[in-house]
Structures are given as C-alpha cells and as structure tokens.
Design an enzyme around this catalytic site. Sequence first.
Site, PDB file in Angstrom:
ATOM      1  N   GLU A 283      64.734  -0.613 106.427  1.00 28.10           N
ATOM      2  CA  GLU A 283      64.791  -1.252 105.103  1.00 28.10           C
ATOM      3  C   GLU A 283      66.183  -1.107 104.487  1.00 28.10           C
ATOM      4  OE1 GLU A 283      62.533  -3.188 103.872  1.00 28.10           O
ATOM      5  OE2 GLU A 283      61.229  -2.799 105.585  1.00 28.10           O
ATOM      6  N   ASP A 368      67.203  -3.682 112.370  1.00 27.85           N
ATOM      7  CA  ASP A 368      66.807  -2.784 113.455  1.00 27.85           C
ATOM      8  C   ASP A 368      68.029  -2.075 114.040  1.00 27.85           C
ATOM      9  OD1 ASP A 368      64.141  -3.301 113.239  1.00 27.85           O
ATOM     10  OD2 ASP A 368      63.976  -4.578 115.013  1.00 27.85           O
TER      11      ASP A 368
HETATM   12 ZN   LIG Z   1      62.788  -5.953 107.911  1.00 31.02          ZN
END
Ligand SMILES: [Zn+2]
Length: 423
Positions: A283, A368
């Site tokens: 996040e 990611d």
């Molecule tokens: Zn995401």
Amino acid sequence: MSPSLLSLVFVATLLASLAVKFWLATRQMRHVAAHRDAVPAAFAETVTLQAHQKAADYTLAKARFGLLGTAFGAALLVGWTLLGGLDQLNGAVRELVLPRWGEMAYQLALLGAFTLIGGLLDLPFDLYSTFRIEHRFGFNRMTWRLYLADMLKGLLVGAAVGLPIAALILWIMGATGAMWWLWAWLAWMGFNVLILVLYPTVIAPLFNKFEPLSDESLKARVQSLMARCGFAAKGLFVMDGSRRSAHANAYFTGFGAAKRVVFFDTLLSKLTPGEVEAVLAHELGHFKHKHVQKRIASMFAISLAGFALLGWLSTQSWFYTAFGVQPSLDAPNDALALLLFLLVVPVFGFFVSPVFARFSRKHEFEADAYACAQADGRDLAGALLKLHEDNAATLTPDPLYVRFYYSHPPASERLAALSHQAG
Ligand SMILES: [Zn+2]
C-alpha cells in the site's frame, strides 16, 4: 444533431456493449469451468483441490448472477430513457412539487425520487448477492438487523451529504450563466476534498468501530516500516470488518497529515505479522509511486470534461428528446439533464474502461516491486496466496476477461513477478 439518429447510436452502442459483456462473461465461465478439475501446476503445493474448486464455483455463481444484473440494468436503462420512464417521473414530480414548493424543491425531489426508485429496484439483487451467494460460500456475516440498520444509515447519510451538494450544483447551473459548468466543477472538486477529510473521522465510524492497533509487536514492526519508507500517518486502526463479511482488507484513508492506516480485523486474524507488514508495504508503494495522486488528478480531469460536455448538451433540445424526455418550458431542466447524462454516458464509457484497468494493473506491479524492496517478498507472496484463497478468487481466469476488467493482475502473474524479483 437529429434526435432519432442519436437514439439509434445509443441503442447500437448499448447492444454492442451488452454483446461484449456477455461474450466476455461466457469466455470467463468456460475457462474457469474447464480448469476446475486440477490445481494449476504453479500452485500445486500451496493450494488444495478443494479450495481451487470452491474458487471456481464462487466465480461461476457470481458471473452467472452478474449476467442477470447486466441484462436487468440494460432493460432498466431503456425503460428510463427511450420508453419514457424518466419523462413520466419528471412530469409527476413537477406537477406535485413545483406549484407548492418552487423550482429548487422540484429539482431536488426529482433527483431524490429517481435515486430512491433506483435503489429499490437494485435491492433484490443486493439481497440475493449478500444472503444467498455470499452466504452459500461462507462469506456473509451480515444479519438482517445489521442490513436494515446499514440501509437506514446509508439513506440518512446520503441525504445529509447528497442534498446540499446537489442543491449547490443546481443553484450554480441556474445562476452563473453559460460558464456554469466550470463553477460546478470547482464546487464538485471542493466537495470531494471535503468528503476525503470527513470520511475517516465522521462517516466511516457511523458504520464500523475503529480501535487503535493494540498488538505492540505488530505496531512496532509497522511503525519501523513506515519510518523506513518516510511515511507519516496519524494512527493505526483496526476495523471490525468481520461484522459484515469474512473478506479481508487493509487501506489508507484521509490525506495530508491526517492519514490513517486501517486494518480489517479479518486481515490480522489471517496473516502473520510479516505478511501484514508486506501488505502494508504494498500500500505504501502506491503512495511512493504517486498512484493515488495520479488517480485523483485523472478523476479531476475526467469530471472537468464531463461537466463541460454536460454544459453543452444541457442546452440542446435534441439531447432530451433523443432519450425520451420532453424538456419543460416553464421550469429549469438542470436536474433532468444531470440524470439523463448520468444514465447515458456510462454506456459509451464502457469501451474506455480497459484502458483504466490496464493502468491499474501496472500500478499493482509497481507497488508489489516496492513492497519487495521494503519488506520480504516471500511474505507478500504468502499474503497474496492467503487472500486469494480467502476471497475464493479464481487462479485460472480467462486472459481476455482479465485484460478487460481486472484492476489487479491475476495471482499467477503477480507471484511470477515476485519470484523474479526475489531471485
Ligand atoms: Zn494495490
């Protein structure tokens, strides 16, 4: 433009979008059903056949029900527009409200009546999805009591928030001349910022309980991650998401110095501390790559274009007649134009949606990669797998369906990218 030509273009576009939606859904259902009997090789050691088949059945059930909703939505849209539903509603509300309470009350009543009727027509679909489909797969935790309380609160909050902004925009439309759309856009932007500020502290607590994260070791871990990433937040909270659903999540809310991190209690109960940290790092990656700002900026730009388009359309009589509505000569047509616009434009917007989905998937890969650099990539992979399994998301979606709709890349692609980064 000739109204009948525009009606024709509208019907053709609607039919084309329906054809594409049904075609994609059929592809997805066939693909998932065809792969139901075996776990894909890459997941053979981490996913059981039972979990894989549950995901397939859940995906199929939702897709089938989604098709029913799509067909109903299209029929309803034609009912509101070409078959004269909105025109009749408008006539009735105008006759009832205009002579007694004046122009603003009439326009607000029209917006309110339309929203209520739309909500009532949607209700059976929402009930079936919550109490049948979600229930059947063990996700629903909602009781009837909570469902009704949510609905009532939603109505009150919707009225308290929606009526003032609607009144402001209608007033601007009527009072500020030909450039009203620019002023209305500014008001709309200001309203969005206000909601962003009020949501975490005023609106969200009406529906859920938020408690400060009490697990000290997890707290220390999360705080050191945020310090590493140069990120300041005002607090870490746990939300009782389990009251409504077993689905798990984590999110950031608010902005500037008032940002909060919110974990669903369902997430904390399912993931290890390392996995929670990796999810949070993902996040944070969205923030570091300015995805949030980019999303807000593009929303601002799109709504400016929308208001400008509406500013022009609302003055053209063919815009009303092409969609089955007779504009009034003795009352403002602003609420009517607004409703018509909101009904019709999404039909054309459908064909642009894959572009946004593509950007979104690219952002997920970037977040990611950031999470891999700031936390343990294996933890992120572990969390992704658990969340996938927990949400019964299929591991074998149709590739074309993914391109069109998926805001997140499928698990196989994300895990492949992660192992690439780790190795
Ligand atoms: Zn995401």
